[in-house]
Design an enzyme around this catalytic site. Structure first.
Site, short mmCIF file in Angstrom:
data_model
loop_
_atom_site.label_atom_id
_atom_site.label_comp_id
_atom_site.label_asym_id
_atom_site.label_seq_id
_atom_site.Cartn_x
_atom_site.Cartn_y
_atom_site.Cartn_z
CG ASP A 1 3.33 1.57 9.40
OD1 ASP A 1 2.99 2.42 10.24
OD2 ASP A 1 3.37 1.79 8.18
CB CYS B 1 -3.85 6.72 10.95
SG CYS B 1 -4.22 5.14 10.20
NE ARG C 1 -7.06 4.34 5.78
CZ ARG C 1 -6.14 4.95 6.49
NH1 ARG C 1 -6.30 5.13 7.78
NH2 ARG C 1 -5.04 5.41 5.94
CE LYS D 1 -1.77 1.77 3.97
NZ LYS D 1 -1.56 3.21 4.09
CG ASN D 2 2.57 2.68 3.54
OD1 ASN D 2 1.37 2.95 3.39
ND2 ASN D 2 3.12 2.58 4.74
NE ARG E 1 0.71 10.10 10.32
CZ ARG E 1 0.42 9.03 9.60
NH1 ARG E 1 -0.74 8.46 9.71
NH2 ARG E 1 1.30 8.53 8.77
C1 UD1 Z 1 4.63 6.87 6.26
C2 UD1 Z 1 3.73 5.67 6.11
C3 UD1 Z 1 3.23 5.22 7.49
C4 UD1 Z 1 4.42 4.98 8.41
C5 UD1 Z 1 5.35 6.19 8.42
C6 UD1 Z 1 6.65 5.94 9.19
C7 UD1 Z 1 2.67 5.92 3.95
C8 UD1 Z 1 1.42 6.16 3.18
N1 UD1 Z 1 2.58 6.02 5.29
O1 UD1 Z 1 3.85 7.90 6.85
O2 UD1 Z 1 2.47 4.03 7.31
O3 UD1 Z 1 3.95 4.76 9.71
O4 UD1 Z 1 5.73 6.53 7.07
O5 UD1 Z 1 7.33 4.86 8.68
O6 UD1 Z 1 3.70 5.62 3.38
N2 UD1 Z 1 6.66 14.76 10.43
C9 UD1 Z 1 6.72 16.08 10.76
N3 UD1 Z 1 6.48 16.99 9.78
C10 UD1 Z 1 6.22 16.63 8.49
C11 UD1 Z 1 6.17 15.26 8.17
C12 UD1 Z 1 6.41 14.35 9.17
O7 UD1 Z 1 6.97 16.45 11.92
O8 UD1 Z 1 6.02 17.52 7.66
C13 UD1 Z 1 6.90 13.76 11.51
C14 UD1 Z 1 5.69 12.88 11.74
O9 UD1 Z 1 4.74 13.48 12.60
C15 UD1 Z 1 6.35 11.66 12.36
C16 UD1 Z 1 7.68 11.57 11.61
O10 UD1 Z 1 7.91 12.86 11.07
O11 UD1 Z 1 6.59 11.88 13.71
C17 UD1 Z 1 7.72 10.57 10.49
O12 UD1 Z 1 6.65 10.84 9.59
P1 UD1 Z 1 6.70 10.36 8.07
O13 UD1 Z 1 7.92 9.50 7.88
O14 UD1 Z 1 6.57 11.53 7.18
O15 UD1 Z 1 5.42 9.44 7.97
P2 UD1 Z 1 4.37 9.38 6.79
O16 UD1 Z 1 5.09 9.54 5.48
O17 UD1 Z 1 3.22 10.25 7.08
#
Ligand code: UD1
Length: 429
Positions: A316, A126, A408, A22-23, A131
């Site tokens: 995850d 989620c 999902r 999915k990701n 986030r």
């Molecule tokens: C992706 C995955 C999710 C997984 C996560 C971490 C998808 C669709 N989702 O989520 O399943 O749990 O990676 O492996 O691929 N952060 C900030 N600011 C930002 C962006 C992120 O502070 O602008 C923080 C987030 O709150 C979190 C950390 O960075 O604490 C990591 O987030 P991120 O790696 O971006 O996760 P996702 O890409 O949303």
């Protein structure tokens, strides 16, 4: 709302085919916006998140075809999607769609890079912590975009196109790295991404973008270099197997006992989780067709884990591993370092008899001899599947409510488990 009813106690034996990730599928589908030509994606999982992103892309004007099932293909064979963003009719991604899935926010990057503008609702998804998207927006600003927040929408403009630049992420972010790669692929000049995420899904996106004509090197390391090109082309790409689904079923086998081959699984993509499973007492072997996981009678040992960006233990898989540890022969400590508030499964596991104490980002799990079935509620995608794992080993019946969370992210979950001997049934309502 559908419910899943599990009668616990049956071991798992057989073969589970692992679906496309999915990701990886979500960013790959988003990348279709970068070209007017057809992007063909093979092995796309049949999931609610995929359908929702298709709706969002259609709303922008992307034409799509889902290639029908070929003779001999099972219901669990992934689908082939053809996406063509020839004419974009709208560069706005509306609230009612984006608010349901955080990853849909990522359309901001290709829309901005190719059309010089995008208006995208702030995301939902989620309920695991706040986030934010600040790092994504900082990356786009570094590439020369003007960003405004207007009535809940992020409005990004770069009328003369984006410019290559150096992006140094202060923390590792998967979403930030995806967005930066997509935007920089069509920027003028070179971009260097420092402290990039190394997840296999990042490498998958970079591979696909390169097939489309992008010039990206270093994906899978902390330093990614991108030479911007003026246009991208059509391509065909197969989505990599889902490492989170793989790890989830591996933990289910470790929990319920049995012997299961996870077909198409790639052990390299989840080494940390497999190491933890082996320490817990499961036998894990890579085979020609995937990964074989066994636990026959051995006790479950307590194992401490700390979540971390790849190649560390995936956040995850944290909830699923905690479910396993509820039956361990001692105390384990599970630390969550990626998302705050990602312990919502704890109170539901407690309803089954688990003993878990929370202390900030640490969960202290005291293994118990038996879990007992109860009604529980799915709270987010990965948390819900941890309840399935617990239910497989609980005495009696576990009813999981709000299973739309599961839909999902897990393709044909009941079918895959039932085929291996689990007593799992969906009640539609
Ligand atoms: C992706 C995955 C999710 C997984 C996560 C971490 C998808 C669709 N989702 O989520 O399943 O749990 O990676 O492996 O691929 N952060 C900030 N600011 C930002 C962006 C992120 O502070 O602008 C923080 C987030 O709150 C979190 C950390 O960075 O604490 C990591 O987030 P991120 O790696 O971006 O996760 P996702 O890409 O949303």
């Amino acid at each position: 709302m559908d419910r899943i009813i599990i009668k616990g106690g049956a071991p798992l034996n057989g073969v589970i085919p692992i679906s496309g990730a999915k990701n990886a599928a979500l960013p790959l589908m988003t990348a279709s916006l970068l070209t007017g030509e057809t992007l063909e994606l093979v092995n796309v999982p049949r999931l609610a998140d995929v359908s929702l992103l298709l709706r969002i892309l259609t709303n922008h004007g992307v034409d799509h075809t889902i290639v029908g099932r070929r003779p001999g293909e099972s219901a669990e064979t992934g689908q082939t999607l053809r996406l063509q963003a020839g004419t974009i009719i709208d560069t706005t991604a509306p609230y009612d769609l984006v608010s349901r899935m955080r990853a849909s926010f990522w359309v901001i990057a290709p829309l901005l890079a190719r059309f010089g503008e995008a208006r995208v609702s702030l995301p939902g998804g989620c309920a695991i912590g706040t986030r934010p998207v600040d790092l994504l927006l900082d990356a786009l600003t570094t590439l020369g975009a003007d960003i405004d927040i207007e009535a809940g929408y992020v409005v990004a403009r770069a009328p003369k196109g984006l410019r290559g630049a150096e992006i140094a992420f202060p923390k590792v972010t998967v979403s930030g790295t995806h967005v930066a790669m997509m935007a920089a692929a069509l920027a003028h000049g070179s971009t260097l991404i420092e402290n990039a995420a190394c997840e296999p899904e990042i490498v998958d996106l970079a591979d696909c973008l390169n097939k489309m004509g992008a010039k990206i090197t270093g994906a899978g390391t902390r330093r990614i270099e991108i030479d911007g090109v003026t246009r991208l082309y059509g391509a065909r790409h197969e989505v990599l197997p889902d490492r989170i689904e793989t790890g989830t079923y591996a933990m289910a086998v470790a929990m319920a006992g049995g012997d299961v081959t996870l077909e198409n699984a790639n052990a390299v993509h989840l080494r940390s989780a497999l190491d933890a499973l082996e320490q817990a007492g499961a036998e894990v072997t890579a085979t020609n067709s995937g990964l074989r996981v066994r636990r026959n009678g051995a006790v479950i040992n307590p194992v401490d884990v700390t979540t971390a960006p790849f190649p560390g233990f995936a956040t995850d898989l944290q909830a699923q591993f905690m479910a396993l540890m509820t039956r361990a022969s001692g105390v384990s400590r599970i630390r969550e370092t990626i998302f705050e508030n990602r312990f919502m499964h704890v109170q539901e596991l407690a309803r089954l008899g688990a003993k878990i104490r929370l202390d900030g980002d640490l969960a202290i799990v005291e293994g118990v001899e038996r879990l007992r079935g109860a009604p529980v509620m799915a709270t987010d995608l990965r948390a819900s599947v941890s309840l399935v794992i617990a239910g497989l080993a609980a005495e009696g019946e576990t009813t999981i409510n709000r299973v739309y969370h599961l839909d999902r992210g897990f393709e044909a979950l009941e079918a895959k488990l039932t085929r291996c001997g689990a007593m799992v049934e969906r009640v539609r309502s």
